[in-house]
Design a protein around this motif. Structure first.
Motif, short mmCIF file in Angstrom:
data_model
loop_
_atom_site.label_atom_id
_atom_site.label_comp_id
_atom_site.label_asym_id
_atom_site.label_seq_id
_atom_site.Cartn_x
_atom_site.Cartn_y
_atom_site.Cartn_z
N ALA A 1 0.91 -11.94 8.41
CA ALA A 1 1.27 -10.52 8.59
C ALA A 1 2.45 -10.19 7.69
O ALA A 1 3.50 -10.81 7.80
N ILE A 2 2.27 -9.24 6.77
CA ILE A 2 3.34 -8.94 5.81
C ILE A 2 3.77 -7.48 5.82
O ILE A 2 4.67 -7.08 5.09
N GLY A 3 3.14 -6.68 6.65
CA GLY A 3 3.53 -5.27 6.66
C GLY A 3 2.74 -4.47 7.67
O GLY A 3 2.03 -5.03 8.51
N ALA A 4 2.87 -3.15 7.58
CA ALA A 4 2.16 -2.27 8.51
C ALA A 4 1.76 -1.00 7.77
O ALA A 4 2.41 -0.60 6.80
N LYS A 5 0.66 -0.40 8.22
CA LYS A 5 0.23 0.86 7.60
C LYS A 5 -0.37 1.79 8.63
O LYS A 5 -0.86 1.35 9.68
N GLY A 21 11.77 0.93 3.55
CA GLY A 21 11.15 1.74 2.50
C GLY A 21 9.65 1.71 2.69
O GLY A 21 9.10 0.75 3.21
N PHE A 22 8.98 2.79 2.29
CA PHE A 22 7.51 2.79 2.41
C PHE A 22 6.89 3.70 1.36
O PHE A 22 7.56 4.51 0.73
N ASP A 23 5.57 3.51 1.16
CA ASP A 23 4.81 4.35 0.23
C ASP A 23 3.99 5.34 1.04
O ASP A 23 3.43 4.99 2.07
N VAL A 24 3.91 6.55 0.51
CA VAL A 24 3.04 7.56 1.11
C VAL A 24 1.97 7.89 0.08
O VAL A 24 2.29 8.40 -1.00
N THR A 25 0.71 7.55 0.36
CA THR A 25 -0.38 7.84 -0.57
C THR A 25 -1.18 9.02 -0.02
O THR A 25 -1.70 8.95 1.10
N ILE A 26 -1.26 10.08 -0.83
CA ILE A 26 -2.01 11.27 -0.43
C ILE A 26 -3.36 11.22 -1.15
O ILE A 26 -3.42 11.31 -2.38
N SER A 82 4.07 0.07 4.52
CA SER A 82 5.36 -0.60 4.32
C SER A 82 5.18 -2.11 4.36
O SER A 82 4.35 -2.63 5.09
N CYS A 83 5.97 -2.82 3.53
CA CYS A 83 5.87 -4.29 3.46
C CYS A 83 7.21 -4.90 3.87
O CYS A 83 8.27 -4.39 3.52
N VAL A 84 7.17 -6.03 4.60
CA VAL A 84 8.42 -6.63 5.10
C VAL A 84 8.60 -8.08 4.66
O VAL A 84 9.51 -8.75 5.11
N ASN A 85 7.74 -8.58 3.79
CA ASN A 85 7.75 -10.01 3.50
C ASN A 85 9.03 -10.51 2.85
O ASN A 85 9.33 -11.70 2.88
N ALA A 86 9.82 -9.59 2.27
CA ALA A 86 11.06 -10.02 1.61
C ALA A 86 12.15 -10.40 2.62
O ALA A 86 13.14 -11.05 2.29
N ASN A 87 11.98 -10.00 3.87
CA ASN A 87 12.98 -10.30 4.90
C ASN A 87 12.87 -11.73 5.41
O ASN A 87 11.78 -12.30 5.44
N ASN A 88 14.00 -12.30 5.83
CA ASN A 88 14.00 -13.67 6.37
C ASN A 88 13.36 -13.71 7.76
O ASN A 88 12.58 -14.58 8.08
N ASP A 89 13.72 -12.74 8.59
CA ASP A 89 13.18 -12.70 9.96
C ASP A 89 11.96 -11.78 9.99
O ASP A 89 12.00 -10.68 10.52
#
Length: 199
Positions: free
Chosen positions: A85-89, A152-157, A39-46
């Protein structure tokens, strides 16, 4: 304790795949290697607070502590600095991976409103499948009144299959509700209804 989906893979999927594709060696049969939830969060202000929220939600959904993902280079237009830091996986393997897949296929996906199956065009050519989830609330572990923001997040199998067809066949056998499968089932149901109406 063996995970139900893994037991199902050993008992039902392996013989079915062997029959369908004519594998001579058991090691040729494709299997799921790992599942990456990103998941990526860079679009958020905080960004800082958003990152904490994302990490908490991913840990709740997957049962494993997420690692931070960082930007590889600076992009001025996106106000992005290198190593920011722009997201988590989370990378899942073994029993935890099968347990997550089971919850995703049997519980989470059917809870999506107007769900008609997942796309058959999200394979990458090397037997890996990526699925986008717009909202974490489809997972039963997430308490609706505690959601602070939509994540929102991506699930890669990632599978050991070498072609898209093999990977699709494997995921179908595991119960992944592909849209073409859903469409065929719907058509069959409509035909049966029409036949009953004529009779």
């Amino acid at each position: 304790m063996a995970v139900e989906l893994y037991q199902y893979y050993k008992d039902k999927v392996i013989p079915a795949m062997r029959e369908k594709h004519g594998y001579k060696n058991v090691n040729q049969i494709p299997k799921v290697e790992k599942v990456v939830v990103n998941s990526c969060v860079n679009a958020n202000n905080d960004v800082k607070q958003a990152l904490e929220d994302v990490k908490a939600e991913l840990a709740l959904i997957t049962g494993q502590k997420p690692s931070e993902t960082r930007s590889k280079k600076s992009i001025a237009n996106f106000k992005l600095r290198q190593h920011q830091a722009i997201g988590a996986k989370v990378t899942l393997r073994g029993p935890r991976m099968y347990e997550f897949l089971e919850r995703l296929i049997k519980t989470a996906l059917p809870r999506i409103r107007d769900f008609r199956g997942v796309s058959t065009r999200a394979f990458d050519g090397n037997g890996n499948y990526t699925l986008g989830v717009q909202d974490q609330s489809i997972f039963p572990e997430v308490e609706l009144d505690k959601i602070k923001r939509n994540i929102g997040f991506d699930v890669t199998i990632v599978t050991t299959a070498t072609t898209n067809a093999e990977a699709k066949s494997l995921l179908s056998e595991l119960g992944m509700p592909f849209s073409d499968k859903a469409r065929l089932a719907q058509q069959k149901a409509e035909q049966e209804k029409a036949a009953q109406a004529k009779a």
